[in-house]
Enzyme design. Structure first.
Site, PDB file in Angstrom:
ATOM      1  N   GLU A 114     -11.725  -6.763 102.485  1.00 57.43           N
ATOM      2  CA  GLU A 114     -12.437  -5.695 103.188  1.00 57.43           C
ATOM      3  C   GLU A 114     -11.441  -4.678 103.690  1.00 57.43           C
ATOM      4  OE1 GLU A 114     -14.490  -7.425 106.511  1.00 57.43           O
ATOM      5  OE2 GLU A 114     -15.355  -9.001 105.262  1.00 57.43           O
ATOM      6  N   LYS A 116      -9.775  -2.575 106.676  1.00 58.06           N
ATOM      7  CA  LYS A 116      -9.541  -2.800 108.095  1.00 58.06           C
ATOM      8  C   LYS A 116      -9.804  -1.469 108.798  1.00 58.06           C
ATOM      9  CE  LYS A 116      -6.184  -5.060 111.090  1.00 58.06           C
ATOM     10  NZ  LYS A 116      -6.072  -4.108 112.169  1.00 58.06           N
ATOM     11  N   ASP A 118     -10.050   1.287 111.529  1.00 58.62           N
ATOM     12  CA  ASP A 118      -9.194   1.602 112.664  1.00 58.62           C
ATOM     13  C   ASP A 118     -10.039   2.181 113.788  1.00 58.62           C
ATOM     14  OD1 ASP A 118      -6.932   1.759 114.089  1.00 58.62           O
ATOM     15  OD2 ASP A 118      -6.078   3.465 113.023  1.00 58.62           O
ATOM     16  N   TYR A 226     -18.514  -6.343 110.786  1.00 62.99           N
ATOM     17  CA  TYR A 226     -17.835  -7.097 109.727  1.00 62.99           C
ATOM     18  C   TYR A 226     -17.884  -8.614 109.892  1.00 62.99           C
ATOM     19  CZ  TYR A 226     -14.128  -6.696 113.204  1.00 62.99           C
ATOM     20  OH  TYR A 226     -13.418  -6.726 114.368  1.00 62.99           O
ATOM     21  N   LYS A 317      -1.151  -4.626 105.981  1.00 65.39           N
ATOM     22  CA  LYS A 317      -1.051  -3.283 106.556  1.00 65.39           C
ATOM     23  C   LYS A 317      -0.444  -2.308 105.545  1.00 65.39           C
ATOM     24  CE  LYS A 317      -1.815  -2.838 110.880  1.00 65.39           C
ATOM     25  NZ  LYS A 317      -1.239  -3.241 112.015  1.00 65.39           N
ATOM     26  N   CYS A 409       9.407  36.418 124.643  1.00 62.91           N
ATOM     27  CA  CYS A 409       8.196  36.177 123.865  1.00 62.91           C
ATOM     28  C   CYS A 409       8.380  36.735 122.452  1.00 62.91           C
ATOM     29  CB  CYS A 409       7.009  36.852 124.541  1.00 62.91           C
ATOM     30  SG  CYS A 409       5.508  36.767 123.552  1.00 62.91           S
ATOM     31  N   CYS A 412       5.947  39.885 122.065  1.00 63.31           N
ATOM     32  CA  CYS A 412       5.993  41.133 122.831  1.00 63.31           C
ATOM     33  C   CYS A 412       7.327  41.368 123.510  1.00 63.31           C
ATOM     34  CB  CYS A 412       4.864  41.162 123.858  1.00 63.31           C
ATOM     35  SG  CYS A 412       5.130  40.038 125.235  1.00 63.31           S
ATOM     36  N   CYS A 427       4.361  33.196 128.327  1.00 62.76           N
ATOM     37  CA  CYS A 427       4.660  34.621 128.327  1.00 62.76           C
ATOM     38  C   CYS A 427       3.807  35.240 129.429  1.00 62.76           C
ATOM     39  CB  CYS A 427       4.296  35.262 126.983  1.00 62.76           C
ATOM     40  SG  CYS A 427       4.270  37.063 127.089  1.00 62.76           S
TER      41      CYS A 427
HETATM   42  S1  IVH Z   1     -12.063  -9.830 110.960  1.00 66.55           S
HETATM   43  C1  IVH Z   1     -10.330 -13.364 113.921  1.00 66.55           C
HETATM   44  N1  IVH Z   1     -12.470  -7.667 109.573  1.00 66.55           N
HETATM   45  O1  IVH Z   1      -8.672  -5.893 113.294  1.00 66.55           O
HETATM   46  C2  IVH Z   1     -10.338 -11.910 113.738  1.00 66.55           C
HETATM   47  N2  IVH Z   1     -11.274  -7.481 111.624  1.00 66.55           N
HETATM   48  O2  IVH Z   1      -6.252  -7.845 114.219  1.00 66.55           O
HETATM   49  C3  IVH Z   1     -11.323 -11.561 112.671  1.00 66.55           C
HETATM   50  N3  IVH Z   1     -10.659  -5.187 112.212  1.00 66.55           N
HETATM   51  O3  IVH Z   1      -9.398  -6.680 116.489  1.00 66.55           O
HETATM   52  C4  IVH Z   1     -11.366 -10.130 112.497  1.00 66.55           C
HETATM   53  N4  IVH Z   1     -11.528  -4.237 110.437  1.00 66.55           N
HETATM   54  O4  IVH Z   1     -11.204  -5.382 115.459  1.00 66.55           O
HETATM   55  C5  IVH Z   1     -11.915  -8.193 110.690  1.00 66.55           C
HETATM   56  N5  IVH Z   1     -12.938  -5.845 108.247  1.00 66.55           N
HETATM   57  C6  IVH Z   1     -12.404  -6.348 109.362  1.00 66.55           C
HETATM   58  C7  IVH Z   1     -11.750  -5.563 110.338  1.00 66.55           C
HETATM   59  C8  IVH Z   1     -11.197  -6.168 111.449  1.00 66.55           C
HETATM   60  C9  IVH Z   1     -10.874  -4.040 111.575  1.00 66.55           C
HETATM   61  C10 IVH Z   1      -9.926  -5.315 113.497  1.00 66.55           C
HETATM   62  C11 IVH Z   1     -10.605  -6.198 114.491  1.00 66.55           C
HETATM   63  C12 IVH Z   1      -9.532  -7.025 115.159  1.00 66.55           C
HETATM   64  C13 IVH Z   1      -8.303  -6.634 114.434  1.00 66.55           C
HETATM   65  C14 IVH Z   1      -7.600  -7.906 113.994  1.00 66.55           C
END
Ligand code: IVH
Length: 671
Positions: A114, A116, A118, A226, A317, A409, A412, A427
């Protein structure tokens, strides 16, 4: 026999279902089947019924999406399932190590990959198909109950569709701003002369902790869920549970857009990673990596947890978005307020999917801290921030020309000033520095100010260069012939439109005029408060500092700025010319007071109340002839104290001998 009450109740139930369905279609599926007007019409009907029969109103009613009363505090709640974080990985090797470890322990199994997201993690508890609680992650064990704010997020269902949900369960996910929504928010901030928000994630976190759900509702947060937790989940597969959740109305990652996929081996996982490493900039929100999870919940349980994170999932990451490029020069931008911002001119470089040519350098201190020289090779980074920033200098490829912050400035030639404690150079040549002049005019014609159609940045600059408009009041002397005389680009239609827009702006309410004339620190809200509290331009021009400080939400900075503005003869002159042109210089008459029971009394309202919102109390005071003050002084008649008024205020009231009353005593005064 059917009573009126029973009919109303049935209608409320039907409208609630119908509106929630349309809400889901509009916000989650992006496939509405009725118009906005039709939606509003149904919502109005529901509002009316709930007003007439408050016993049938529910906190999960679609009418609550706009936000309820001020939240006094966010109580701490213990999570039923701790909210853990994920272990991180940064390379193919680490992903292989994770997959190998899982395989070794439990054999072949299916993984789900999936994005992640932000944003800000949220836990949502549902009982009998209704949202009962929304809690932040907090420290993972305990979080803050922000249910009232969560209810305003349109993609979070308040009542679930279908009926096959567990009696009680929890959904987890992220709340975030889409790029588009975040930019819209910042455009509004810019319009108000407010400081821009740095990045979507922090802004989402801050918004969710705001005590005013109505404000949260207006911000337009979004969500992706999620994970599902609970004793009686529909299936033993994570991905199948998410599909169920989607049918109940949750916004879950869309497999058809590739936001979630399954993989049986490292190659499948790496394909997902590679795809999103390049495509992540094409989607509506920020992602900083991907998450790899074991799909089967029983296998998840078998693998268990370490102290901090599950052993059945890992995050991968993406590389921080950095590039190295040459600093070709530094230019200095002068804004409407005279603030000078240095901007790095860079050798164009591809970064996070866009070509970057410029980066913000904030102020002189920033340049000094980096020790910048022209010709340096610098690290440019794009976080969630809108404008990329320079984070460092490559020590092996230094330039040789020191960057020197100008003393005059660049527009001017006037010597720049920097006030005590201010980060920015200014200015001071307010009235003759071109970008300040055009900036002020541009602000003046803006949508929330005088709303003059047909005028914007370019046309304003054109009018200024043609010496037709040198200040905001000159706009009212413009003629159609003058515009036509400008030549190319101007025709009968466009000229007529501008003239009509200028004419129409004479009807704009006083509070907008006050915002438009560009007094520093007087944004949209403060202008409203000043207009209401003081009543007219004349009164404002002669107001004392004390008087201004007595107004709601006006502190020393604003009061001094207002007084400073009118102390400049040029400003007074412009205001007089605007008055002569026919602009509104007085606030609209307020609704007539309900009573004069509080006349002659000044109240300071502080803390949080049971039966009133804070604004509600203030309104009640004014409606009964009383005045509302911003801070406790000798002139304060009473302090109306709510639950959590600060101790400093109480001491001040005691010192000055101002009586402190609670909301019941206040209610008795107007009964
Ligand atoms: S699963 C046990 N799925 O990432 C933790 N987390 O470091 C299971 N996050 O604070 C988390 N997208 O808020 C999961 N598709 C995703 C996610 C996700 C973002 C965030 C989540 C958590 C952090 C984990």
């Amino acid at each position: 026999m059917t009573t009126e009450k029973e009919i109303a109740k049935a209608r409320i139930v039907a409208l609630t279902l119908e509106l929630e369905e349309h809400n889901h279609r509009y916000y989650v599926l992006n496939a509405p089947i009725i118009s906005d007007q039709q939606f509003d019409h149904l919502l109005k009907e529901l509002e009316g019924l709930e007003h007439a029969f408050p016993e049938f109103a529910s906190p999960n009613s679609p009418t609550q999406r706009v936000g309820g009363d001020i939240t006094k505090e966010f109580p701490q709640v213990k999570h039923e399932y701790p909210m853990l974080s994920l272990g991180n990985s940064y390379s193919r090797e680490e992903v292989i190590a994770f997959v190998e470890r899982v395989k070794k322990e439990i054999g072949d199994t299916t993984f789900v990959t999936e994005l992640k997201y932000d944003g800000v993690a949220i836990s949502l508890v549902y009982e009998n198909g209704e949202l009962v609680r929304g809690v932040t992650r907090g420290d993972g064990e305990k979080g803050e109950d922000i249910t009232a704010n969560v209810r305003t997020v349109r993609t979070i269902p308040l009542k679930l569709k279908g009926s096959d949900w567990p009696r009680r369960f929890e959904m987890r996910g992220e709340i975030f701003f889409t790029h588009v929504q975040f930019e819209k928010l910042n455009a509004e901030r810019a319009n108000e002369g407010a400081e821009l928000y740095a990045n979507p994630r922090n802004t989402a976190a801050g918004t969710l902790k705001n005590q005013d759900p109505k404000l949260v509702a207006k911000r337009g947060l979004d969500s992706f869920l999620y994970a599902m937790y609970g004793e009686e989940l529909p299936t033993r597969s994570h991905s199948a549970n998410l599909r169920k959740a989607s049918m109940w109305g949750f916004k879950v990652p869309d497999p058809s857009r590739g936001f979630i996929a399954s993989a049986t081996d490292v190659d499948g996982i790496m394909r997902f990673i590679e795809r999103w490493d390049t495509e992540r900039h094409t989607i509506e929100l920020a992602t900083d990596g991907i998450v790899i999870k074991v799909d089967n919940l029983d296998v998840q349980a078998e693998l268990g947890f370490t102290a901090k994170s599950p052993r059945w999932a890992i995050a991968y990451k993406f590389q921080a978005e950095q590039a190295i490029t040459r600093l070709n020069g530094v230019s200095y931008q002068v804004g409407r307020t005279g603030a000078v911002t240095p901007v790095a001119d860079l050798e164009p470089v591809l970064l996070a999917g866009t070509t970057v040519k410029r980066a913000s350098l904030h102020n002189a201190d920033q340049i000094a801290k980096l020790g910048l020289r022209i010709g340096d090779h610098v690290h440019v980074e794009k976080g969630g921030e809108i404008i990329p920033k320079i984070t460092g200098v490559d020590p092996n490829r230094r330039g040789d020309l020191e960057v020197v912050f100008p003393e005059a400035c660049p527009e001017c030639g006037t010597a720049l000033a920097r006030e005590e404690g201010e980060a920015q150079h200014y200015c001071p040549n307010e009235h003759h520095c071109p970008p300040q002049i055009t900036g002020r005019i541009e602000h003046f014609v803006g949508r929330k100010m005088m709303a003059i159609d047909g005028l914007g940045g370019e046309t304003v600059a054109e009018l200024y260069e043609a010496r037709l408009v040198n200040d905001i009041a000159d706009l009212y002397m413009l003629t159609k012939e003058q515009l036509l005389g400008l030549g190319k680009g101007w025709g009968e239609r466009s000229a007529a439109q501008v003239i009509a827009g200028i004419e129409a702006s004479k009807q704009v309410p006083f509070e907008q005029v006050l915002f438009a004339i560009g007094i520093r620190h007087v944004g949209e809200t403060v202008a409203k408060k000043l207009a209401r509290g003081i009543g007219s331009m004349d009164a404002l021009m002669t107001a004392t500092r004390e008087q201004l400080l007595g107004l709601d939400e006006v502190g020393a900075v604003i009061a001094d700025s207002v007084i400073g503005f009118f102390a400049v003869p040029g400003n007074r002159e412009v205001v007089e010319r605007l008055r002569a042109a026919g602009l509104r210089m007085e606030a609209e008459a307020q609704a007539p007071p309900l009573s004069a029971k509080l006349s002659g009394l000044t109240f300071v309202v502080s803390g949080v109340f049971r039966n009133f919102s804070r604004d509600g109390i203030k309104e009640t005071i004014e409606m009964n002839g009383g005045k509302v003050g911003g801070s406790i002084s000798k002139k304060t008649s009473y302090v109306v104290a709510g639950a959590d008024m600060g101790p400093a205020k109480r001491t001040k009231a005691d010192e000055l001998g101002v009586p402190v009353i609670d909301e019941d005593a206040f209610a008795a005064m107007i009964a």
